[in-house]
Design a protein around this motif. Structure first.
Motif: not given
Length: 181
Positions: A93-96, A112-114, A133-136
């Motif tokens: 899951v990506l979390v904004l 951030r997008v985790g 993990s931070i992707l952005l």
């Protein structure tokens, strides 16, 4: 299947009211004390995350109960605003997350997008912080970002395209970005 007012149309009760009643007990009473993010994980479970404190639950719609609860961390005051399930590739899951910050050039957003993996979600322990993990990361006064509140993913065999959408919550500060890929 269409869900309306907590009922499956043409089917049995889906447990949506029970999930809603969890919000106040999980999210607290500071600020926005409701679930802000809701994402379907599989045929029977949903992930719900509180904006105010990062409390997160995995709710089984058929059993009508929370099966796991954990905390999504708040770093630098960032708050979860949406989530999207990835079923291919890195899975999970990506979390904004976002925070309105006062910057050198006025109001700016920190975004951030985790990423929470399927393994992290399966092993989420009651009340424990589950670190993504931070992707952005879009920093105030360094990147163009606005009040991103929605995230979506289009997955292909080659990867995923991630989209974010923003709104201004009726604020008067200038909004520059409505859609970001």
């Amino acid at each position: 299947t269409v869900v309306a007012y907590g009922q499956l149309l043409g089917g049995p009760h889906a447990g949506i009211p029970a999930l809603g009643s969890q919000a106040r007990s999980q999210c607290g009473s500071d600020g926005n004390f409701e679930f802000e993010s809701l994402e379907v994980l599989d045929d029977t479970t949903v992930l719900a995350i509180c904006e105010s404190n990062g409390a997160a639950v995995i709710f089984d719609l058929h059993a009508n109960r929370v099966t796991r609860s954990f905390r999504y961390p708040s770093v630098h005051g960032l708050q979860p605003s949406d989530a999207v399930r990835l079923r291919q590739g890195i899975r999970g899951v990506l979390v904004l997350e976002r925070l309105l910050a006062d910057g050198v050039r006025g109001k700016r957003m920190h975004v951030r997008v985790g990423h929470l993996t399927d393994g992290q979600l399966a092993q989420a322990a009651n009340g424990a912080v589950t670190e993504p993990s931070i992707l952005l990361e879009l920093l105030p006064n360094q990147h163009e970002a606005d009040n991103f509140e929605g995230i979506a993913a289009f997955e292909t065999a080659d990867g995923a395209r991630i989209f974010m959408v923003s709104d201004n919550n009726f604020n008067t500060w200038d909004q520059r970005t409505l859609f970001y890929e």
